[in-house]
Write a protein that holds these residues in place. Structure first.
Motif, PDB file in Angstrom:
ATOM      1  N   SER A   1      67.390  49.242  68.008  1.00  0.00           N
ATOM      2  CA  SER A   1      66.842  50.085  66.949  1.00  0.00           C
ATOM      3  C   SER A   1      67.963  50.921  66.355  1.00  0.00           C
ATOM      4  O   SER A   1      69.058  51.015  66.929  1.00  0.00           O
ATOM      5  N   PRO A   2      67.748  51.561  65.195  1.00  0.00           N
ATOM      6  CA  PRO A   2      68.783  52.439  64.636  1.00  0.00           C
ATOM      7  C   PRO A   2      69.230  53.510  65.640  1.00  0.00           C
ATOM      8  O   PRO A   2      70.421  53.822  65.739  1.00  0.00           O
ATOM      9  N   ALA A   3      68.284  54.073  66.392  1.00  0.00           N
ATOM     10  CA  ALA A   3      68.633  55.109  67.367  1.00  0.00           C
ATOM     11  C   ALA A   3      69.500  54.550  68.486  1.00  0.00           C
ATOM     12  O   ALA A   3      70.492  55.165  68.901  1.00  0.00           O
ATOM     13  N   ALA A   4      69.139  53.377  68.997  1.00  0.00           N
ATOM     14  CA  ALA A   4      69.916  52.768  70.087  1.00  0.00           C
ATOM     15  C   ALA A   4      71.333  52.438  69.632  1.00  0.00           C
ATOM     16  O   ALA A   4      72.306  52.669  70.356  1.00  0.00           O
ATOM     17  N   ARG A   5      71.465  51.910  68.413  1.00  0.00           N
ATOM     18  CA  ARG A   5      72.802  51.554  67.914  1.00  0.00           C
ATOM     19  C   ARG A   5      73.667  52.787  67.669  1.00  0.00           C
ATOM     20  O   ARG A   5      74.898  52.707  67.697  1.00  0.00           O
ATOM     21  N   ALA A   6      73.011  53.935  67.448  1.00  0.00           N
ATOM     22  CA  ALA A   6      73.753  55.179  67.216  1.00  0.00           C
ATOM     23  C   ALA A   6      74.182  55.845  68.522  1.00  0.00           C
ATOM     24  O   ALA A   6      74.868  56.865  68.501  1.00  0.00           O
TER      25      ALA A   6
END
Length: 456
Positions: A115-120
């Motif tokens: 997800s965007p959060a995980a990749r960040a």
């Protein structure tokens, strides 16, 4: 009445009009306090410095009342209730976070895979301190969720606080989160199954992933089931996953306030792996439905657990629509979960058979009690009801040293070692070089051991 089991709880398709609510507070005192609420609202409406929105005030009061019970009871606005129903289908637009609230702070239970959060780089235990430059302290889970969700392609700036580190300020671009709850691949002679969440599709996806691996490698020798950083989901999906590896026996029971409020869920015959050795990976980001699966497979002696003690969310939430959802819904804790042996998950979690930290940073978190993010860290958490407590700060049995390959997944490697040993920990090969053991020994002189780890 149709029941939909959700997020470790139950959605009941009814309004409050047909319910009898018993109060432990004397009736006259209850009416007096309700009058006090009305008087307070009237004073605010008349004297507050700017005009107020009574609807928002009442919704905030409802949210406050529910969160005073425990961290997982809450009021859902009509939009929030719609979002909850949407998430259980496995697709929505947002940044991909499972969150909870405590003490006026909203924390991350786990980021969703890819997800965007995980990749960040967002991690379990991170605190959401600001959203688009506005302080997030005091916001409810629903309010934070509303701010994080939005149209695909739009962005939101979020600041995360993490113990012992500088704040992480990152801009997340919202995506349609199509939660593919199960992925699978081969790891040499073994199958690897990753479950990122438990939704309506998980049981079917798991069966397909197992079949695909068996087709690619008919002589597959065992499976790893990875539940790390899986924040939970549907109870029905957790039962389906457990059932996929069991021939018989109880999976989980849930017990309410009254002695006769007990529901038990049992496996049906048919182990999809044919009884092959199984290892389950867990960590402190494994919560709720993940813990039901891990606890069932451990107690039924079907799997060996590797990793770190799980989160400890063993309570059942019943989601009750108000006026068929027109006025939102209440998510209220109505029971606790128990593993087949009768152990409570609540505030305790599931302990692994082989305790292994994924990296040095994770080992430090476990060794410092103030850094451990778990259900037990909530001041308002429901107790376990069996007198047991979660294991306190300690040094994990195994942890990679500073010189260990930081890109390697040490927990997965040890899970595969357990499979090679046929699930027998007494036959498990010694830890590889670069691994610190909790008695202070190190598997290679290349690791600095001038400062001994804390003892258990």
């Amino acid at each position: 009445m149709r029941k939909l089991l959700i997020a470790g709880g139950t959605v009941l398709a009814l309004g409050l009009s047909g319910m009898t609510v018993a109060s432990q507070t004397p009736r006259n005192e209850t009416f007096r306090m309700l009058q006090l609420f009305g008087d307070t609202l009237a004073v605010v409406e008349q004297y507050y410095v700017v005009p107020v929105d009574n609807k928002k005030l009442i919704e905030a009061a409802l949210a406050g009342m529910m969160t005073a019970l425990d961290p997982h009871s809450n009021y859902l606005s009509p939009d929030g209730f719609g979002d909850l129903q949407e998430r259980t289908t496995g697709e929505y637009s947002g940044v991909g976070l499972t969150i909870s609230a405590e003490g006026g702070l909203v924390k991350v239970i786990s980021p969703m895979d890819d997800s965007p959060a995980a990749r960040a780089g967002v991690k379990a235990g991170d605190i959401i301190s600001a959203i688009d430059g506005q302080n997030a302290s005091g916001l409810t889970v629903s309010q934070v969720s509303d701010k994080l969700r939005g149209a695909m392609g739009t962005s939101v700036k979020v600041t995360f606080l993490r113990d012992g580190e500088e704040p992480l300020e990152t801009t997340l671009v919202r995506e349609v989160i199509k939660v593919e709850s199960v992925t699978g691949r081969l790891e040499g002679d073994f199958g690897y199954l990753r479950i990122s969440t438990f939704n309506e599709n998980t049981g079917r996806e798991l069966a397909a992933a197992i079949e695909k691996i068996k087709t690619e490698k008919p002589d597959v020798k065992g499976f790893v089931l990875d539940l790390r950083n899986n924040g939970g989901g549907l109870l029905t999906a957790a039962i389906d996953v457990s059932d996929a590896f069991l021939e018989r026996g109880e999976i989980v029971s849930q017990r309410g306030r009254k002695p006769d409020q007990i529901e038990r869920y049992a496996a049906r015959s048919g182990d999809l792996t044919g009884g092959l050795p199984l290892v389950v990976l867990i960590n402190y980001g494994s919560a709720s439905a993940s813990e039901i699966v891990a606890g069932a497979l451990k107690d039924q002696e079907r799997a060996t657990l590797v990793g770190l003690t799980s989160f400890g969310k063993g309570s059942v939430q019943t989601v009750i629509p108000l006026r068929n959802g027109q006025d939102g819904a209440l998510s209220i804790t109505t029971a606790r979960y128990y593993t087949p042996s009768g152990a409570s998950i609540q505030k305790i979690g599931i302990e692994p058979d082989l305790e292994v930290a994924r990296n040095e940073a994770e080992a430090r978190i476990v060794s410092r009690s103030s850094f451990i993010y778990s259900e037990a860290a909530y001041a308002t958490a429901l107790d376990a009801s069996i007198g047991a407590e979660r294991k306190g700060a300690h040094t994990p049995r195994e942890a990679p040293g500073e010189d260990y390959d930081k890109d390697a997944d040490y927990q997965l490697q040890r899970a595969l070692d357990v499979l090679r040993a046929g699930g027998d920990l007494t036959r498990l090969a010694a830890a590889p070089e670069g691994i610190v053991i909790s008695d202070g020994t190190v598997q290679t002189a290349a690791v600095d051991t001038t400062e001994e780890p804390e003892g258990e």
